[in-house]
Design an enzyme around this catalytic site. Structure first.
Site, PDB file in Angstrom:
ATOM      1  N   ARG A   1      41.132  36.317  31.999  1.00  0.00           N
ATOM      2  CA  ARG A   1      41.950  35.191  31.512  1.00  0.00           C
ATOM      3  C   ARG A   1      41.347  33.856  31.922  1.00  0.00           C
ATOM      4  NH1 ARG A   1      45.506  36.606  35.473  1.00  0.00           N
ATOM      5  NH2 ARG A   1      44.671  38.642  34.965  1.00  0.00           N
TER       6      ARG A   1
ATOM      7  N   GLY B   1      39.356  32.409  34.833  1.00  0.00           N
ATOM      8  CA  GLY B   1      37.964  32.837  34.859  1.00  0.00           C
ATOM      9  C   GLY B   1      37.780  34.061  35.734  1.00  0.00           C
ATOM     10  N   HIS B   2      38.729  34.996  35.606  1.00  0.00           N
ATOM     11  CA  HIS B   2      38.636  36.246  36.348  1.00  0.00           C
ATOM     12  C   HIS B   2      39.595  37.271  35.734  1.00  0.00           C
ATOM     13  CE1 HIS B   2      41.927  34.058  38.538  1.00  0.00           C
ATOM     14  NE2 HIS B   2      42.507  35.215  38.313  1.00  0.00           N
ATOM     15  N   ALA B   3      39.468  38.504  36.215  1.00  0.00           N
ATOM     16  CA  ALA B   3      40.422  39.562  35.862  1.00  0.00           C
ATOM     17  C   ALA B   3      40.928  40.164  37.165  1.00  0.00           C
ATOM     18  CB  ALA B   3      39.742  40.638  35.015  1.00  0.00           C
TER      19      ALA B   3
END
Ligand code: TYD
Length: 140
Positions: free
Chosen positions: A103, A56-58
């Site tokens: 992702r 839940g981040h890049a």
């Protein structure tokens, strides 16, 4: 490549070396030959409760190789324009994730171990945790 220009097509599953042995196999990942980056950090997710979602981040600059060292899970990759889901279920496959890719990791099997080889040390300011901010970055 700048993080705003990266695409899911830059994230491929690599077939890692596997030495077969009747008493157990071995997979070796070496920075210079198998990987496009030098490994500075290794971490692994385990004891993930059923139904949990991770990621839940890049990342702005971090490169990672994600391996299902045990069990299986799905990695959803999103470059702001397209998405693809990669199912990882073999310890000799590694998913290369380049900078600028959102992702999420879902569908962990019981006992799954998500091994991550990373190009740099932990740096909270390398994370983009807000999806709207990520989309704005990708749209230039
Ligand atoms: P995070 O990267 O958000 O986990 P995931 O993407 O697997 O859901 O990290 C979870 C927590 O662990 C967060 O509080 C930061 C901490 N952390 C470190 O301190 N060092 C590290 O190298 C990593 C990967 C996480």
């Amino acid at each position: 490549m700048k993080e705003c220009d990266s695409s899911i097509y830059n994230c491929n599953v690599m077939d890692l070396s596997k030495i077969h042995n009747p008493s157990g196999n071995i997979t070796i990942v070496q920075s210079d030959s198998e990987l496009p980056f030098r490994v500075k950090r290794v971490y692994y997710l385990y004891d993930v409760p059923g139904g949990s979602e991770r990621g839940g981040h890049a990342h702005r600059t971090l490169q990672q190789l994600i391996v299902a060292a045990s069990g299986s899970f799905d990695v959803i990759l999103d470059d702001g324009f397209m998405k693809k889901t990669v199912h990882l279920n073999r310890p000799n496959y590694g998913l290369m994730v380049v900078p600028g890719i959102w992702r999420e990791i879902i569908n962990f099997s019981s006992g799954a171990i998500c091994l991550v080889l990373a190009s740099d040390l932990y740096n909270p300011s390398d994370y983009i945790r807000n999806y709207q901010e990520f989309i704005e970055l990708k749209n230039g």
